[in-house]
Design an enzyme around this catalytic site. Sequence first.
Site, short mmCIF file in Angstrom:
data_model
loop_
_atom_site.label_atom_id
_atom_site.label_comp_id
_atom_site.label_asym_id
_atom_site.label_seq_id
_atom_site.Cartn_x
_atom_site.Cartn_y
_atom_site.Cartn_z
CB CYS A 3 -13.02 -9.54 12.93
SG CYS A 3 -13.45 -7.80 13.04
CB CYS B 25 -11.03 -5.17 11.11
SG CYS B 25 -10.17 -6.38 12.14
CG ASP C 228 -2.04 1.04 1.03
OD1 ASP C 228 -2.49 1.22 -0.12
OD2 ASP C 228 -2.46 1.65 2.01
CB CYS D 120 -11.76 -8.76 16.51
SG CYS D 120 -10.60 -7.80 15.53
CB CYS E 259 -11.03 -3.87 15.23
SG CYS E 259 -12.50 -4.71 14.63
CD GLU F 285 -5.85 -0.04 -2.93
OE1 GLU F 285 -7.00 -0.15 -2.50
OE2 GLU F 285 -5.07 0.84 -2.54
CG ASP G 53 -0.23 3.78 6.20
OD1 ASP G 53 -1.32 4.12 5.68
OD2 ASP G 53 0.62 4.58 6.61
#
Length: 385
Positions: free
Chosen positions: A325, A322, A185, A344, A341, A269, A351
């Site tokens: 989960c 996340c 990323d 979870c 999160c 991406e 990042d």
Amino acid sequence: MKQKRAYRYRIYPTDEQKHILARTFGCARFVYNWALRLRTDAYYERQERIGYHELSSRLTHLKQQDDHIWLNEVSCVPPQQALRHLEKAFKNFFEGRAEYPKFHCRHGEQSAEYTTSAFKWDGTSLNLAKMDAPLDIVWSRPLPKGAKPTTVTVTKDTANRYFVSILVEEDIKPLPVVNKQVGLDLGLKSMVITSDGEHVGNPRYFRKDEKKLAQAQRRLAKKKKGSKNRAKARLKVAKAHAKIADRRRDYQHKLSTRIIRENQVVCIESLQVKNMVKNHSLAKAINDVGWSEFARQLEYKAGWYGRTLVKIDKWYPSSKRCHSCRHVLDSLSLDERFWLCPECKTFHDRDINAAKNVLAVGLTVSACGEAVRPGRAKALSGRTR
Ligand SMILES: [Zn+2]
């Protein structure tokens, strides 16, 4: 399997060679612009498309005219190659990969492309057509043994440096298969964040060069138009730009080679997806680190070494999902570098979590051979990720 690979070197042409090159660059640029104008006018005035062969025969005719006889003073190959480049630029335009071709400017980077009939390579030295001495090349790395160059391109950048790029066909052996995959990323503070949790390439590395560039630009702005000092100041700006570009290219090559070596599958991406995030500073950062150039390097190196590059071209909530989960946050603003999160209770580095999602989605794409469904992305179309 034979692959094409370009080797680029710095060259130091003699004054006479510089002179020949200047005229060759000029003729190639003239022919490119002349053909671009012909094509554009023919289309606007008569909705006519003039292709390569038509342009080529018109060029032959043009070169016989008294007022264009100077076009015969240089090797005929670079102007002919300029026509081919224009043809390719139009093809890219019609197929939606590029903008409409632009006129070449004499202040920009200059180049001339020579094919096999216009240069001689004897295994140690390179002679270009119309030159009586070989080029003085700085062999920063050797050409592969027995390499047969197919194309040679000479360029002169805006900082007045000369380079030669030698294209050879080469047997590139795929690397041994490794059992490792990675998602990448783009970060703000580091150039790339991997799903392994590694931050690489701090853009601050270039900050010193950038300061120098800004200083040179300020000096240029104060100089009188048309003055000699202005020309000198402009060259300084060009040199500062060139230095940044060199360092960045060098850095990107090292990084893309390492990532391809270490991983069998690399997921990223696409830039179209990245650009969906309408945020000015992020857009600037994307531009800064040259994501598209980096992606291009990953792609061709993956091809060379038998690796798989997966490009995700549909938007999905990579930052606010996340990875453990699969809970998706309603919103996550850009300045939140860490988050907990609520489902979870995993604590995430923004990042790294995003990179892990890129990997997960990328693996799904490559397994199914189809694009990812945006899933909940539609319902959560707020573009904060
Ligand atoms: Zn969770």
